[in-house]
Design a protein around this motif. Sequence first.
Motif, PDB file in Angstrom:
ATOM      1  N   GLY A   8     -40.154  98.723  55.427  1.00  0.00           N
ATOM      2  CA  GLY A   8     -41.364  97.965  55.700  1.00  0.00           C
ATOM      3  C   GLY A   8     -42.041  97.383  54.477  1.00  0.00           C
ATOM      4  O   GLY A   8     -43.099  96.762  54.573  1.00  0.00           O
ATOM      5  N   ALA A   9     -41.444  97.572  53.318  1.00  0.00           N
ATOM      6  CA  ALA A   9     -41.998  97.055  52.069  1.00  0.00           C
ATOM      7  C   ALA A   9     -41.066  95.979  51.511  1.00  0.00           C
ATOM      8  O   ALA A   9     -39.953  95.807  51.999  1.00  0.00           O
ATOM      9  N   THR A  10     -41.537  95.282  50.500  1.00  0.00           N
ATOM     10  CA  THR A  10     -40.737  94.222  49.887  1.00  0.00           C
ATOM     11  C   THR A  10     -40.208  94.677  48.536  1.00  0.00           C
ATOM     12  O   THR A  10     -40.974  95.022  47.641  1.00  0.00           O
ATOM     13  N   LEU A  11     -38.889  94.686  48.412  1.00  0.00           N
ATOM     14  CA  LEU A  11     -38.222  94.961  47.148  1.00  0.00           C
ATOM     15  C   LEU A  11     -37.783  93.626  46.578  1.00  0.00           C
ATOM     16  O   LEU A  11     -37.007  92.898  47.195  1.00  0.00           O
ATOM     17  N   GLU A  12     -38.331  93.282  45.404  1.00  0.00           N
ATOM     18  CA  GLU A  12     -37.996  92.030  44.738  1.00  0.00           C
ATOM     19  C   GLU A  12     -36.975  92.287  43.644  1.00  0.00           C
ATOM     20  O   GLU A  12     -37.086  93.269  42.907  1.00  0.00           O
ATOM     21  N   THR A  13     -36.006  91.410  43.532  1.00  0.00           N
ATOM     22  CA  THR A  13     -35.027  91.469  42.454  1.00  0.00           C
ATOM     23  C   THR A  13     -35.182  90.188  41.649  1.00  0.00           C
ATOM     24  O   THR A  13     -34.917  89.098  42.135  1.00  0.00           O
ATOM     25  N   TRP A  14     -35.676  90.340  40.423  1.00  0.00           N
ATOM     26  CA  TRP A  14     -35.975  89.201  39.552  1.00  0.00           C
ATOM     27  C   TRP A  14     -34.811  88.920  38.615  1.00  0.00           C
ATOM     28  O   TRP A  14     -34.126  89.826  38.152  1.00  0.00           O
ATOM     29  N   THR A  15     -34.622  87.656  38.280  1.00  0.00           N
ATOM     30  CA  THR A  15     -33.624  87.270  37.278  1.00  0.00           C
ATOM     31  C   THR A  15     -34.224  87.477  35.888  1.00  0.00           C
ATOM     32  O   THR A  15     -35.447  87.590  35.739  1.00  0.00           O
ATOM     33  N   VAL A  16     -33.367  87.468  34.878  1.00  0.00           N
ATOM     34  CA  VAL A  16     -33.870  87.612  33.508  1.00  0.00           C
ATOM     35  C   VAL A  16     -34.771  86.428  33.129  1.00  0.00           C
ATOM     36  O   VAL A  16     -35.762  86.611  32.417  1.00  0.00           O
TER      37      VAL A  16
END
Length: 125
Positions: A8-16
Motif C-alpha cells: 500500500g506504499a510507494t517504493l521509488e527507484t531513482w536513477t543516478v
Amino acid sequence: MKTETADGATLETWTVDEVQQALKNHDIVLIDVRTPQEYMFEHIPGALLLPMSFVDCASLPGQTDKRIVFHCGSGMRSEKVARKAIAEGFDRIAHMEGGFGAWKSAQKPYMGTNMATGAPQMVQP
C-alpha cells in the motif's frame, strides 16, 4: 524514476542522474547503508552514513521537506532497507538503482581514497 506499490506504499527507484540532480537541488537526504569501511574508502559527497545493520526506521525523519533516498553498493541492501521502512509505516520511500557501482559507472564525482597517502580526495572521472 520507477515506482512500485508495496504493502500500500510507494517504493521509488531513482536513477543516478535523478539522485545527482536532487542532491544538487538539496531536494533529498541521501543515506548510504553500506558499512563504515566501505563509506570511508569511497562515498558520494553529501551522503550520510547509516549502515544497514543499524537502521531504525522509527528514528528516521519525516519526508515533508526532503525525500529520503537510500543507496548501497549495488542496490540490493538499499532496496531491503526501503522495504523495511515501508513495513514500518513509511508510505513513500526511495532507493538508488544500481547503488554506488552505478554511480561510478556513470562517471559521477565521488570522494575516494588516495592510495599513496591514505587521504581522502575528490574523484572527478
